[in-house]
Design a protein around this motif. Structure first.
Motif, PDB file in Angstrom:
ATOM      1  N   ALA A 136       0.835  -1.205   0.000  1.00 42.13           N
ATOM      2  CA  ALA A 136       0.000   0.000   0.000  1.00 42.13           C
ATOM      3  C   ALA A 136       0.868   1.252   0.000  1.00 42.13           C
ATOM      4  CB  ALA A 136      -0.913   0.003   1.220  1.00 42.13           C
ATOM      5  N   GLU A 137       0.477   2.232  -0.811  1.00 40.63           N
ATOM      6  CA  GLU A 137       1.194   3.507  -0.904  1.00 40.63           C
ATOM      7  C   GLU A 137       0.193   4.653  -0.929  1.00 40.63           C
ATOM      8  OE1 GLU A 137       3.936   3.693  -4.160  1.00 40.63           O
ATOM      9  OE2 GLU A 137       4.786   1.723  -3.719  1.00 40.63           O
ATOM     10  N   TRP A 138       0.493   5.706  -0.156  1.00 40.48           N
ATOM     11  CA  TRP A 138      -0.324   6.905  -0.092  1.00 40.48           C
ATOM     12  C   TRP A 138       0.514   8.113  -0.488  1.00 40.48           C
ATOM     13  CZ3 TRP A 138      -0.314   3.022   3.388  1.00 40.48           C
ATOM     14  CH2 TRP A 138      -1.537   2.476   3.806  1.00 40.48           C
ATOM     15  N   THR A 139      -0.118   9.099  -1.110  1.00 43.07           N
ATOM     16  CA  THR A 139       0.488  10.416  -1.297  1.00 43.07           C
ATOM     17  C   THR A 139      -0.482  11.441  -0.721  1.00 43.07           C
ATOM     18  OG1 THR A 139      -0.448  10.539  -3.535  1.00 43.07           O
ATOM     19  CG2 THR A 139       1.850   9.847  -3.353  1.00 43.07           C
TER      20      THR A 139
ATOM     21  N   TRP B 274       4.214  11.323   1.754  1.00 44.79           N
ATOM     22  CA  TRP B 274       3.892   9.978   1.295  1.00 44.79           C
ATOM     23  C   TRP B 274       4.044   8.992   2.444  1.00 44.79           C
ATOM     24  CZ3 TRP B 274       7.777   6.370   1.708  1.00 44.79           C
ATOM     25  CH2 TRP B 274       9.060   6.874   1.871  1.00 44.79           C
ATOM     26  N   LYS B 275       3.492   7.794   2.259  1.00 44.90           N
ATOM     27  CA  LYS B 275       3.571   6.733   3.264  1.00 44.90           C
ATOM     28  C   LYS B 275       3.432   5.399   2.552  1.00 44.90           C
ATOM     29  CE  LYS B 275       1.586   5.467   7.722  1.00 44.90           C
ATOM     30  NZ  LYS B 275       0.703   5.939   8.799  1.00 44.90           N
TER      31      LYS B 275
ATOM     32  N   TYR C 171      -3.403   5.002  10.134  1.00 43.17           N
ATOM     33  CA  TYR C 171      -3.608   4.813   8.702  1.00 43.17           C
ATOM     34  C   TYR C 171      -4.973   5.356   8.324  1.00 43.17           C
ATOM     35  CZ  TYR C 171       0.373   1.692   8.845  1.00 43.17           C
ATOM     36  OH  TYR C 171       1.628   1.175   9.015  1.00 43.17           O
ATOM     37  N   VAL C 172      -5.045   6.005   7.178  1.00 43.01           N
ATOM     38  CA  VAL C 172      -6.313   6.445   6.613  1.00 43.01           C
ATOM     39  C   VAL C 172      -6.585   5.536   5.427  1.00 43.01           C
ATOM     40  CG1 VAL C 172      -7.608   8.357   5.612  1.00 43.01           C
ATOM     41  CG2 VAL C 172      -5.858   8.805   7.355  1.00 43.01           C
ATOM     42  N   ILE C 173      -7.736   4.872   5.448  1.00 45.25           N
ATOM     43  CA  ILE C 173      -8.072   3.925   4.381  1.00 45.25           C
ATOM     44  C   ILE C 173      -9.451   4.243   3.830  1.00 45.25           C
ATOM     45  CG2 ILE C 173      -6.565   2.071   5.196  1.00 45.25           C
ATOM     46  CD1 ILE C 173      -9.032   0.790   6.516  1.00 45.25           C
ATOM     47  N   GLY C 174      -9.610   4.011   2.554  1.00 48.70           N
ATOM     48  CA  GLY C 174     -10.873   4.263   1.881  1.00 48.70           C
ATOM     49  C   GLY C 174     -10.637   4.905   0.534  1.00 48.70           C
TER      50      GLY C 174
ATOM     51  N   GLY D 100      -6.179   8.865  -0.231  1.00 53.67           N
ATOM     52  CA  GLY D 100      -4.861   9.147  -0.786  1.00 53.67           C
ATOM     53  C   GLY D 100      -4.074   7.889  -1.119  1.00 53.67           C
ATOM     54  N   MET D 101      -4.625   6.707  -0.803  1.00 56.32           N
ATOM     55  CA  MET D 101      -3.958   5.454  -1.166  1.00 56.32           C
ATOM     56  C   MET D 101      -4.102   5.273  -2.672  1.00 56.32           C
ATOM     57  SD  MET D 101      -4.248   1.632   0.471  1.00 56.32           S
ATOM     58  CE  MET D 101      -5.607   0.997  -0.488  1.00 56.32           C
TER      59      MET D 101
END
Length: 122
Positions: A39-42, A48-49, A91-94, A98-99
């Motif tokens: 999983a990658e987020w911006t 980023w994460k 973690y923010v998911i959905g 931003g994932m």
């Protein structure tokens, strides 16, 4: 029940970015298990994460919805940045989290035999 590879009970949330998140109609809550796969987020401002290379597991200790409808989950996890001790994370998911790559799933622990376990990332 015991975990089966990277499945940890009944899947109540699944998001394979960049597609839409799928939810089982129940709230994420303390005691649920989060599983990440590459999983990658911006984020706005260039942040980023990443989580899971290839996979990472965390235990939810709290969760709320944000104004975008995404889940903000506080977790306990280890092996973050090569630190082997248990630490707090978030973690923010959905769909609007931003994932942009990879996948996140949330599992509700259940008694063995209550659910058909899918042990593969689709």
């Amino acid at each position: 029940m015991e975990s089966q590879r990277t499945s940890h009970g009944a899947c109540i949330f699944s998001h394979h970015a960049p597609g839409q998140a799928e939810e089982a109609g129940v709230d994420i809550r303390a005691g649920d298990i989060m599983q990440f796969w590459k999983a990658e987020w911006t984020f706005e401002g260039g942040g980023w994460k990443k989580a899971g290379d290839p996979d990472h597991t965390a235990v939810v200790v709290g969760a709320t919805r944000d104004s975008n409808g995404s889940w903000v989950c506080q977790v306990l996890e280890q092996n973050v940045g090569n630190a082997k001790h248990v630490q707090h994370g978030e973690y923010v998911i959905g769909t609007n989290s931003g994932m942009h790559d990879g996948a996140a799933r949330v599992f509700r622990p259940v008694w063995e035999g209550m659910v058909n376990i899918d042990t593969e990332w689709n």
